[in-house]
Enzyme design. Structure first.
Site, mmCIF file in Angstrom:
data_model
loop_
_atom_site.group_PDB
_atom_site.id
_atom_site.type_symbol
_atom_site.label_atom_id
_atom_site.label_comp_id
_atom_site.label_asym_id
_atom_site.label_seq_id
_atom_site.Cartn_x
_atom_site.Cartn_y
_atom_site.Cartn_z
ATOM 1 C CB CYS B 96 36.918 53.397 11.247
ATOM 2 S SG CYS B 96 35.414 54.188 10.646
ATOM 3 C CG HIS B 202 39.149 53.259 6.908
ATOM 4 N ND1 HIS B 202 38.877 52.103 7.602
ATOM 5 C CD2 HIS B 202 38.051 54.035 7.016
ATOM 6 C CE1 HIS B 202 37.655 52.179 8.110
ATOM 7 N NE2 HIS B 202 37.122 53.344 7.779
ATOM 8 C CD GLU B 204 41.445 49.727 6.884
ATOM 9 O OE1 GLU B 204 42.133 50.634 7.400
ATOM 10 O OE2 GLU B 204 40.220 49.629 7.068
#
Lengths: 787, 228
Positions: B96, B202, B204
């Protein structure tokens, strides 16, 4: 950077020449001055007594801010005392920056909801973003790390010219702020009603995680300790925001008071958040308070007041971003992203290091004294010399006139006619369904602008149609690795307007039902009480009844109120908003893996939907007995009535039957314990029929066939009752039925979905194209540009 | 515990911290929970990286993303050493805002523009990787529209540098599944040597089924770790 300030400085400063007093005259200028500061004649007399003579202009400004409705709660205090505020889980109750409730072991949740209505109507982007900023600071200045934001929004009719201006800007403001600070926005509520045409509501709620031994409070303790200013430099923005927020709008005033609007900088907030949590973790600070409404004034008076101390400020040391700011401006500015800290002098070097690391402006601006007075100098002149307590604990409290209770209207022929038309006129019923979807449909154009996943705790969010569920993983809660926090917020203002005591109780109940549906148990309540003018006895009746209703619900459901906020004077040109006691409820769940969404997530497997209903209610409806017995499902203040243009004052709400609500909670818990749940939705606005459609709405675009079996308008569109829509694996139906039966509840099959491309929704009023309903559902928000 | 995880847990991974980074803790948490890696936080003003096997540039709003996303962070002291690290073949993952910083630092080609909608977009998307697998994970950005001119796009394609493309669940790379208007639906790209990966989605945030129903982010993180 300045050197330390000692008590000797403070003593010396007290002998500085005093600023000029305002001159008391019979002139129009003088009464204009008082009016501008919203100080009444009686209040001015009190100021004269406190001061012993006329105040300086800066002092008048300070009184105006501290005695404003916004800061002093002068009209609401006597009512708020009636809230139940204690309980075994309460760690910090109302009165602090945020309430704190115990979650598990040492781990607690700090949370609060707050309004930013007036600024948001004038300048929606900045108004809404600084609303988020303010509530974030309330939570993190206690030492809690924010992990979830919610927002409750109320706007005027979608067709009102200002609505499409306000909505996208307020939404962007909320998103830009929370996204940048890095706190996920995971829920809330929105509705549109003509009562908000001239006065929108932006209520923001933040939750933070905190250990019980790390809770900081706003105390200016320890004579000789230093007062440190931290954060953005002070400018001329937001001067007298608190006083403005305590005033109603008059048509011409809209747009002229932009200087009272604060301007937000979420990046500065993020730095302030990290720096604050770091200095609190390192125990560098004794007391801390954010500079919210009335900025430096309220933070300093409140901290001194709580510690029963005095404070001396040298305003020449305050970091400023505008030239030649006066004491008046510095004390009353509501520039954002600022904190006031009280520290021991020996901690200054270490504190300074942390603040420099986070690139925050900071300076020692004052010292804690034993005078019990607030003394403030600027350019060698004593601008403020006032005792602290008359401005804080001893601020005026008013028992405003409360109108006598309204006569109940009872049966309404208009509601009766609505029911008949919905039963007999199939076109009208179909139109009501499509309009209901357009009125209350998808919020994706709003929540897709909010980062909902940052922090990686989000289990259920707004896309799941019910309460938010957050997964709490921490060292302190290792024993419960799947611990969750469940959050719901909202209020059905039409029902509150109809019968405030019942409608407000229902607002608490609505949140608790949503929490139950998702799989949690409620812990505590925060509220944001948005009402009209405190000087209107009818408004104060609504306020007083709402407080009683919330209190009743809190006692019945064993959830205390731990924090809250009051916003009065939400009226424009004499028209008050619907009473809107916005409620936020926080709950816990032991195992987030058992959380259930309020929508059906599979788009492959066919499913059947069941309605969980108290047995007696099922019988009652079959005989169509809609009198004022508890738990009646009816059209009073319903969405169908709103869409038909009926006033929400038609008919009157039936009292809540707490016994059957509790039975429903127990039945839901038993079903969850037996792992029998796929999706659960509490029945609310729009009734069970609309609930079914919204539970499946994301799939309408796939042209499924949906069959809804309700045969009567009341069953389809009627509101009220302890009812839940449930999807469970079909093979467990018998088991589930016998479980709920133990709690006096029944499970009744009410709808089916099949993914067979037939594109039809079958109802008692005929067949409707699923695709067509999908279009209505997805066009609900007046926000363009997002496909 | 699998042998692979044992090998991973000895890896030294640094997670950069700029003022305004806000996905740093999430990256650290994901590495700890799923790969037993204790990542080191690296402050933006450090002129030299500690001894590391890999660097993660996390998401957020570095320096408030004022000026342009990632533009100010690209000039932070630590980025010079990150550049040297990548030039020597070090593994770098930018997520990002981290992707935006890598692009602004010219460690990766192209540029990231405002989304076509001109709004911030947070939603779950599908990504097609180079082997044709489809992964599901969220995006959350206002400036994620990848742009590169035709000539350089051809070079990206030829060199096999397009790591992830927005697609449908069935793996079709089409306009309907492009959330932000990126050229060729590009969601993430590699450096020429495949050691640097920048992506807008993302990973994660998709490391547990409980988080929005997907743990496909683990595939991305595992691939990254295996390339170190």
């Amino acid at each position: 950077m300045h050197s330390e300030i000692t008590l000797a400085h403070a003593n010396g400063a007290a002998k500085f020449p005093q600023a000029a007093c305002i001159s008391i005259t019979e002139s129009p200028e003088f009464s204009a001055l008082l009016k501008q500061h919203k100080i009444s004649g009686a209040e001015f007399q009190k100021i004269m007594e406190i001061k012993g003579r006329a105040p300086t202009l800066t002092e008048l400004g300070v009184f105006s801010a501290m005695w404003s409705e916004h800061c002093s709660y002068k009209s609401s205090r006597i009512h708020l005392k009636r809230f139940p505020t204690t309980g075994k889980n309460v760690v910090v109750g109302p009165g602090e920056n945020a309430g704190v409730v115990r979650l598990e072991g040492q781990m607690c949740i700090a949370f609060k909801m707050e309004s930013h209505n007036h600024p948001s109507y004038i300048e929606p982007y900045q108004g809404a973003s600084t609303g988020v900023g303010g509530i974030l600071r309330d939570v993190f200045c206690m030492g809690a790390r924010p992990f979830a934001n919610l927002n409750c929004l109320r706007f005027g009719e979608k067709t009102h010219p200002r609505t499409p201006f306000l909505v996208p800007r307020a939404v962007k403001g909320i998103g830009d702020y929370g996204n940048c600070v890095g706190v996920p926005t995971v829920g809330g509520s929105i509705s549109y009603d003509k009562s908000y045409n001239g006065n929108c509501l932006v209520n923001a709620m933040t939750l933070g995680l905190i250990r019980d031994d790390k809770i900081f409070k706003g105390f200016a303790t320890g004579v000789g300790n230093l007062v440190v200013y931290v954060g953005s430099a002070t400018g001329r923005d937001g001067i007298h925001g608190a006083t403005m927020a305590s005033d109603s709008f008059a048509g011409a005033a809209q747009g002229t008071s932009k200087t009272t609007i604060q301007v937000g900088d979420p990046f500065a907030e993020k730095l302030l958040l990290e720096a604050t949590l770091e200095v609190l973790e390192k125990n560098l600070v004794i007391g801390i308070q954010d500079m919210g409404a009335a900025g430096l004034t309220s933070s300093s008076f409140e901290m001194a007041g709580r510690a029963e101390n005095g404070v001396y400020f040298d305003l020449d040391r305050v970091p400023v971003r505008a030239q030649e700011m006066t004491a008046y401006e510095i004390m009353l500015s509501e520039s954002q992203e600022r904190m006031l800290m009280v520290i021991e002098p020996k901690k200054w070097p270490e504190l300074k290091q942390v603040l420099q690391k986070w690139q925050l402006a900071h300076d020692i601006i004052g010292v804690v004294t034993n005078t019990g007075r607030m003394q403030v100098t600027r350019n060698g002149v004593l601008e403020i010399d006032l005792p602290v307590s008359p401005l804080t604990d001893d601020a005026p409290v008013y028992a405003r006139p409360v109108a006598p209770p309204k006569e109940k209207t009872g049966e309404s022929s208009l509601l009766k006619s609505l029911e008949q038309r919905l039963d007999l006129n199939f076109d009208f019923a179909a139109k009501t369904l499509t309009r209901a979807l357009r009125e209350t449909g998808s919020k994706h154009k709003i929540y897709e602008q909010f980062d909902r996943h940052i922090g990686t705790k989000s289990v259920l969010g707004p896309e799941h149609g019910g309460a938010a569920v957050m997964w709490i993983r921490s060292e302190e809660t290792k024993q419960t690795p799947y611990l969750g926090v469940v959050i719901a917020a909202g209020c059905n203002e039409r029902r509150v307007k109809n019968t405030p005591a019942i409608g407000a109780a229902e607002a608490v109940l609505k949140c608790v039902r949503e929490i139950t549906a998702a799989g949690g148990r409620p812990l505590a309540v925060t509220d944001c009480l948005n009402f009209g003018s405190a000087e209107d006895p009818n408004v104060m009746r609504e306020f007083s009844d709402s407080v009683d209703g919330i209190s009743e619900a809190c006692r019945e459901l064993d959830v205390p109120v731990v924090s809250g906020n009051v916003s009065l004077y939400n009226s424009t040109d004499g028209v008050s908003i619907h009473p809107t006691p916005m409620i936020g409820v926080v709950g816990r769940m032991d195992d987030i893996r058992k959380a259930t969404p309020a929508v059906y997530t599979s788009n492959i497997e066919p499913a059947e939907i069941f309605l969980l209903t108290p047995k007696f209610l099922l019988k009652q409806n079959k005989v169509a007995d809609h009198n004022n017995s508890p738990q009646t499902v009816s059209f009073v203040a319903s969405l169908a009535a709103k869409l038909d243009g009926l006033e929400c004052t038609e008919g009157s709400l039936a009292a809540v039957d707490w016994e059957s609500e509790r039975s429903a909670f127990q039945a839901m818990e038993a079903l969850r314990g037996a792992d029998l749940l796929i999706a659960v939705r509490s029945v609310g606005e729009g009734g069970a029929g609309l609930g079914v459609v919204k539970m499946l709405a994301e799939h309408l675009v796939l042209s499924p066939s949906i069959n809804i079996q309700f045969q009567h308008a009341t069953d389809f569109f009627g509101e009220g009752g302890a009812r839940y829509l449930i999807i469970l694996p079909p093979q467990f139906l018998q088991n589930a039925k016998s479980i709920v039966s133990k709690f006096g509840m029944e499970l009744e099959a009410v709808a089916k979905i099949k993914f067979d491309k037939k594109n039809v929704v079958q109802t008692y009023f005929g067949e409707i194209s699923a695709q067509a309903l999908s279009v209505e559902f997805n066009s609900a928000q007046p926000i363009g540009g997002l496909g | 515990m699998s042998p692979q995880k044992d090998a991973a847990s000895s890896l030294r991974v640094g997670v950069l911290q700029f003022p305004g980074s806000n996905c740093d803790a999430d990256c650290v948490d994901a590495l700890r929970r799923h790969f037993q890696i204790e990542a080191t936080l690296v402050w933006h003003q450090d002129t030299k990286l500690p001894k590391l096997d890999a660097v993660i540039v996390p998401g957020g709003f570095s320096f408030g993303d004022y000026l342009r996303s990632g533009a100010l962070a690209a000039h932070a002291p630590v980025m010079q050493d990150v550049k040297r690290f990548s030039e020597k073949g070090g593994a770098v993952l930018g997520i990002c805002n981290g992707f935006q910083i890598l692009v602004e630092s010219k460690i990766l080609p192209g540029i990231l523009l405002h989304n076509l909608s001109q709004t911030f977009i947070c939603k779950t998307v599908h990504l097609k990787d180079q082997s044709g697998n489809v992964l599901t994970m969220p995006i959350a950005h206002g400036e994620g529209r990848f742009y590169i001119d035709k000539k350089d796009l051809a070079a990206l394609t030829d060199e096999g540098m397009i790591a992830y493309q927005y697609s449908s669940l069935a793996g079709e790379v089409d306009e309907a599944s492009n959330p932000n208007g990126s050229v060729s639906n590009i969601a993430g790209i590699y450096s020429k040597n495949k050691k640097v990966l920048g992506m807008m989605p993302h990973p994660e945030r998709a490391t547990d089924v409980a988080m929005g129903g997907s743990k496909d982010g683990l595939v991305v993180l595992r691939n990254f770790i295996e390339r170190i």
